[in-house]
Design a protein around this motif. Sequence first.
Motif, PDB file in Angstrom:
ATOM      1  N   ILE A 129      10.676  -1.711  24.965  1.00 49.42           N
ATOM      2  CA  ILE A 129      10.451  -0.919  23.758  1.00 49.42           C
ATOM      3  C   ILE A 129      11.396  -1.385  22.661  1.00 49.42           C
ATOM      4  O   ILE A 129      12.605  -1.510  22.894  1.00 49.42           O
ATOM      5  N   GLY A 130      10.862  -1.629  21.463  1.00 49.03           N
ATOM      6  CA  GLY A 130      11.714  -2.039  20.351  1.00 49.03           C
ATOM      7  C   GLY A 130      10.952  -2.113  19.047  1.00 49.03           C
ATOM      8  O   GLY A 130       9.793  -1.728  18.957  1.00 49.03           O
ATOM      9  N   GLY A 131      11.635  -2.638  18.042  1.00 45.79           N
ATOM     10  CA  GLY A 131      11.019  -2.779  16.736  1.00 45.79           C
ATOM     11  C   GLY A 131      11.338  -1.627  15.796  1.00 45.79           C
ATOM     12  O   GLY A 131      10.844  -1.577  14.667  1.00 45.79           O
ATOM     13  N   ARG A 132      12.163  -0.686  16.254  1.00 46.31           N
ATOM     14  CA  ARG A 132      12.658   0.412  15.425  1.00 46.31           C
ATOM     15  C   ARG A 132      13.977   0.875  16.034  1.00 46.31           C
ATOM     16  O   ARG A 132      14.248   0.593  17.214  1.00 46.31           O
ATOM     17  N   PRO A 133      14.799   1.592  15.268  1.00 45.77           N
ATOM     18  CA  PRO A 133      16.032   2.133  15.842  1.00 45.77           C
ATOM     19  C   PRO A 133      15.697   3.105  16.984  1.00 45.77           C
ATOM     20  O   PRO A 133      14.781   3.921  16.872  1.00 45.77           O
ATOM     21  N   LEU A 134      16.404   3.008  18.073  1.00 43.66           N
ATOM     22  CA  LEU A 134      16.174   3.861  19.244  1.00 43.66           C
ATOM     23  C   LEU A 134      17.402   4.736  19.456  1.00 43.66           C
ATOM     24  O   LEU A 134      18.502   4.231  19.686  1.00 43.66           O
TER      25      LEU A 134
ATOM     26  N   ARG B 139      14.955  -1.815  24.331  1.00 46.58           N
ATOM     27  CA  ARG B 139      15.280  -0.950  25.468  1.00 46.58           C
ATOM     28  C   ARG B 139      14.339  -1.296  26.607  1.00 46.58           C
ATOM     29  O   ARG B 139      13.140  -1.477  26.397  1.00 46.58           O
ATOM     30  N   THR B 140      14.884  -1.383  27.815  1.00 47.91           N
ATOM     31  CA  THR B 140      14.064  -1.505  29.016  1.00 47.91           C
ATOM     32  C   THR B 140      14.200  -0.198  29.784  1.00 47.91           C
ATOM     33  O   THR B 140      15.308   0.320  29.934  1.00 47.91           O
ATOM     34  N   VAL B 141      13.073   0.326  30.227  1.00 51.67           N
ATOM     35  CA  VAL B 141      13.052   1.620  30.908  1.00 51.67           C
ATOM     36  C   VAL B 141      12.201   1.507  32.164  1.00 51.67           C
ATOM     37  O   VAL B 141      11.100   0.945  32.125  1.00 51.67           O
ATOM     38  N   ILE B 142      12.709   2.075  33.258  1.00 55.36           N
ATOM     39  CA  ILE B 142      11.925   2.242  34.484  1.00 55.36           C
ATOM     40  C   ILE B 142      12.011   3.716  34.845  1.00 55.36           C
ATOM     41  O   ILE B 142      13.068   4.198  35.242  1.00 55.36           O
ATOM     42  N   ASN B 143      10.923   4.448  34.660  1.00 54.08           N
ATOM     43  CA  ASN B 143      10.879   5.851  35.051  1.00 54.08           C
ATOM     44  C   ASN B 143      10.565   5.912  36.542  1.00 54.08           C
ATOM     45  O   ASN B 143       9.656   5.228  37.014  1.00 54.08           O
ATOM     46  N   THR B 144      11.294   6.739  37.277  1.00 55.65           N
ATOM     47  CA  THR B 144      11.089   6.858  38.720  1.00 55.65           C
ATOM     48  C   THR B 144      10.845   8.319  39.058  1.00 55.65           C
ATOM     49  O   THR B 144      11.760   9.137  39.007  1.00 55.65           O
TER      50      THR B 144
END
Length: 113
Positions: A103-108, A82-87
């Motif tokens: 973010i990764g390496g586990r179920p999201l 997952r790629t996330v950009i919080n604004t």
Amino acid sequence: MAEDTIFARILRGEIPCDEVYSDDRCLAFRDVAPQAPVHVLVIPREPIPSLREASDQHAALLGHLLLVAAQVAKQEGLEDWRTVINTGAGAGQTVFHLHVHVIGGRPLAWPPG
């Protein structure tokens, strides 16, 4: 830099980081409070407070940040991430220097939090 954030201090070398990628436009390093086995932040060297303040002049840089995010994910052995950009604070942004979470390496799950 316009504002003295923790990321500005990392870029200046005042605070160490666990670097995973660096070039003349950005730096990627492991998050100190990871939310998954892989949690890397990709930050531009240019101090853009958030995506809200980005403009047309930043188009190439924004594209570069996303390409680096994908490169880092692959480098970390992720097939899914997952790629996330919080604004803004209401969206969870706590450091006002634009950054992309990888973010990764586990179920999201969805929706997140």
